[in-house]
Design a protein around this motif. Structure first.
Motif, mmCIF file in Angstrom:
data_model
loop_
_atom_site.group_PDB
_atom_site.id
_atom_site.type_symbol
_atom_site.label_atom_id
_atom_site.label_comp_id
_atom_site.label_asym_id
_atom_site.label_seq_id
_atom_site.Cartn_x
_atom_site.Cartn_y
_atom_site.Cartn_z
ATOM 1 N N GLU A 1 1.176 -1.159 0.152
ATOM 2 C CA GLU A 1 0.371 -0.146 0.132
ATOM 3 C C GLU A 1 1.168 1.417 0.000
ATOM 4 O O GLU A 1 0.588 2.170 -0.554
ATOM 5 C CB GLU A 1 -0.821 0.023 1.196
ATOM 6 C CG GLU A 1 -2.365 0.898 1.198
ATOM 7 C CD GLU A 1 -3.131 1.388 0.423
ATOM 8 O OE1 GLU A 1 -3.185 1.938 -0.320
ATOM 9 O OE2 GLU A 1 -3.596 -0.116 -0.479
ATOM 10 N N LYS A 2 1.969 1.895 0.777
ATOM 11 C CA LYS A 2 2.887 2.297 0.848
ATOM 12 C C LYS A 2 3.552 2.673 -0.883
ATOM 13 O O LYS A 2 4.354 3.786 -1.009
ATOM 14 C CB LYS A 2 3.553 2.364 2.448
ATOM 15 C CG LYS A 2 3.309 2.854 3.130
ATOM 16 C CD LYS A 2 4.119 2.643 4.812
ATOM 17 C CE LYS A 2 3.197 2.478 6.380
ATOM 18 N NZ LYS A 2 4.061 3.008 6.753
ATOM 19 N N MET A 3 3.893 1.733 -0.929
ATOM 20 C CA MET A 3 4.810 1.643 -2.333
ATOM 21 C C MET A 3 3.370 2.325 -2.968
ATOM 22 O O MET A 3 3.895 2.948 -4.274
ATOM 23 C CB MET A 3 4.605 0.560 -2.735
ATOM 24 C CG MET A 3 6.480 -0.228 -1.532
ATOM 25 S SD MET A 3 7.914 0.683 -1.855
ATOM 26 C CE MET A 3 8.201 0.149 -3.730
ATOM 27 N N LYS A 4 1.776 1.920 -3.270
ATOM 28 C CA LYS A 4 1.467 2.029 -4.768
ATOM 29 C C LYS A 4 1.200 3.651 -4.032
ATOM 30 O O LYS A 4 0.438 4.274 -5.080
ATOM 31 C CB LYS A 4 0.304 1.800 -4.471
ATOM 32 C CG LYS A 4 -0.304 0.123 -4.741
ATOM 33 C CD LYS A 4 -1.172 -0.451 -4.972
ATOM 34 C CE LYS A 4 -1.197 -1.778 -5.530
ATOM 35 N NZ LYS A 4 -2.205 -2.312 -5.421
ATOM 36 N N GLU A 5 0.954 4.148 -2.937
ATOM 37 C CA GLU A 5 0.978 5.281 -2.680
ATOM 38 C C GLU A 5 2.294 6.300 -3.084
ATOM 39 O O GLU A 5 1.933 7.510 -3.576
ATOM 40 C CB GLU A 5 0.422 5.673 -1.412
ATOM 41 C CG GLU A 5 -0.658 5.436 -0.571
ATOM 42 C CD GLU A 5 -0.638 5.323 1.044
ATOM 43 O OE1 GLU A 5 0.257 5.854 1.928
ATOM 44 O OE2 GLU A 5 -1.337 5.235 1.796
ATOM 45 N N ALA A 6 3.399 5.943 -3.317
ATOM 46 C CA ALA A 6 4.334 6.583 -4.049
ATOM 47 C C ALA A 6 4.235 6.288 -5.349
ATOM 48 O O ALA A 6 5.477 6.754 -6.276
ATOM 49 C CB ALA A 6 5.204 6.263 -3.001
ATOM 50 N N LYS A 7 3.097 5.878 -5.786
ATOM 51 C CA LYS A 7 3.394 5.699 -7.280
ATOM 52 C C LYS A 7 4.535 4.194 -7.754
ATOM 53 O O LYS A 7 5.350 5.286 -8.897
ATOM 54 C CB LYS A 7 2.992 6.476 -7.929
ATOM 55 C CG LYS A 7 2.471 7.268 -7.896
ATOM 56 C CD LYS A 7 2.051 7.922 -8.931
ATOM 57 C CE LYS A 7 0.711 9.368 -8.783
ATOM 58 N NZ LYS A 7 -0.082 9.605 -7.656
ATOM 59 N N LEU A 8 4.693 3.754 -6.319
ATOM 60 C CA LEU A 8 5.434 2.357 -7.049
ATOM 61 C C LEU A 8 5.459 1.278 -7.075
ATOM 62 O O LEU A 8 5.463 0.531 -6.392
ATOM 63 C CB LEU A 8 7.345 3.183 -6.623
ATOM 64 C CG LEU A 8 8.077 3.922 -6.546
ATOM 65 C CD1 LEU A 8 9.008 3.726 -5.510
ATOM 66 C CD2 LEU A 8 8.983 3.201 -8.182
#
Length: 112
Positions: free
Chosen positions: A35-42
């Motif tokens: 989820e944190k990676m997705k939030e950072a667009k990764l």
């Protein structure tokens, strides 16, 4: 030349550092990392994350603990070991050097 392939290779190069950065902030459950990676667009897939976490654990950079869940099977929460902290510091230094060098080079390109 395929831009998608080049972009993918650039992302893969920083994936380990980004995952360790998230875990360094505190104990992390894999879906929280995703989820944190997705939030950072990764974006990262479970099929990529789990083998990487296992590799980092086998290298003694991470440890984990099981936590019972009221909504399913127990959950594995990852945290950084002392060895992982030292490894992270080295990666952080390398990242800062690379980021500064790339920034310098790209700024020079923009002014030519």
């Amino acid at each position: 030349m395929n831009i998608d392939n080049t972009q993918s290779q650039m992302r893969k190069g920083v994936l380990e550092f980004c995952i360790l950065s998230i875990i360094k902030q505190g104990e992390a459950y894999p879906s929280d990392i995703i989820e944190k990676m997705k939030e950072a667009k990764l974006d990262i897939l479970e099929g990529t994350l789990y083998p990487l976490l296992t590799r980092l654990k086998n290298a003694e950079l991470l440890t984990y603990r099981w936590v019972e869940s009221s909504s399913g099977p127990p959950r594995k929460y990852f945290s950084m070991t002392d060895k992982g902290e030292e490894f992270y510091k080295e990666l952080e230094t390398t990242w800062n050097e690379l980021a500064n060098a790339v920034h310098q080079l790209t700024q020079e390109t923009n002014t030519i």
